[in-house]
Design a protein around this motif. Structure first.
Motif, short mmCIF file in Angstrom:
data_model
loop_
_atom_site.label_atom_id
_atom_site.label_comp_id
_atom_site.label_asym_id
_atom_site.label_seq_id
_atom_site.Cartn_x
_atom_site.Cartn_y
_atom_site.Cartn_z
N ARG A 62 0.79 -1.13 -0.17
CA ARG A 62 0.07 0.03 0.17
C ARG A 62 0.93 1.30 0.03
O ARG A 62 0.55 2.39 -0.79
CB ARG A 62 -0.99 -0.02 1.28
N THR A 63 2.00 1.35 0.93
CA THR A 63 2.70 2.43 0.92
C THR A 63 3.62 2.75 -0.47
O THR A 63 3.62 3.83 -0.90
CB THR A 63 3.87 2.33 1.95
N ARG A 66 0.93 4.23 -2.70
CA ARG A 66 0.64 5.52 -2.60
C ARG A 66 1.74 6.48 -2.92
O ARG A 66 1.54 7.67 -3.59
CB ARG A 66 0.41 5.81 -1.10
N ARG A 70 1.54 9.63 -5.70
CA ARG A 70 2.00 10.78 -5.52
C ARG A 70 2.83 11.31 -6.31
O ARG A 70 2.83 12.42 -6.81
CB ARG A 70 2.83 10.97 -3.98
N LEU A 83 -4.75 11.63 -1.24
CA LEU A 83 -3.40 12.08 -1.41
C LEU A 83 -2.99 13.28 -0.93
O LEU A 83 -1.82 13.76 -0.89
CB LEU A 83 -2.89 11.78 -2.76
#
Length: 123
Positions: A62-63, A66, A70, A83
């Motif tokens: 997940r990180t 993301r 970004r 975000l």
């Protein structure tokens, strides 16, 4: 399988992470079957470690996702709400520095026609 550490997971690619996640899930299902059938106690204590390892894999996936999103939206005009920086509701609704510095047409005309006065000071 041994307990996995988050820094070791961050070094892996997405495909490797997904593969390890599948292995962990398969191991968890076998451990749960052993629990139902009355397996050894050392196997039952492993269930917690495997569940935590699965959670770590999900967190790292997940990180990474993301982080990539970004980077993708960095130069775009709009960004998805999740975000954007959270801050506070009042700060999010505050005028931007550009908006706050704008002058109305009337004020622009006033400034152009009646400039700042210069006074000579007598000492």
């Amino acid at each position: 399988m041994v307990r996995v550490k988050a820094p070791a997971l961050r070094a892996k690619s997405k495909d490797e992470l997904v593969k390890q996640l599948e292995e962990l899930k398969a191991e968890l299902s076998t451990l749960q079957v052993q629990k139902v059938t009355g397996g050894a106690t050392n196997k039952l204590s492993k269930i917690k470690d495997v569940r935590k390892s699965i959670a770590r894999c999900h967190t790292v996936l997940r990180t990474n996702q993301r982080e990539n999103l970004r980077k993708f939206y960095q130069k775009k005009k709009y960004m998805p709400l999740d975000l954007r920086p959270k801050k506070t509701r009042a700060i999010r609704r505050q005028l931007t520095t550009h908006e706050a510095g704008l002058k109305t047409l009337r004020q622009q005309k006033k400034d152009a026609h009646f400039g700042q006065r210069v006074f000579a000071i007598k000492a």
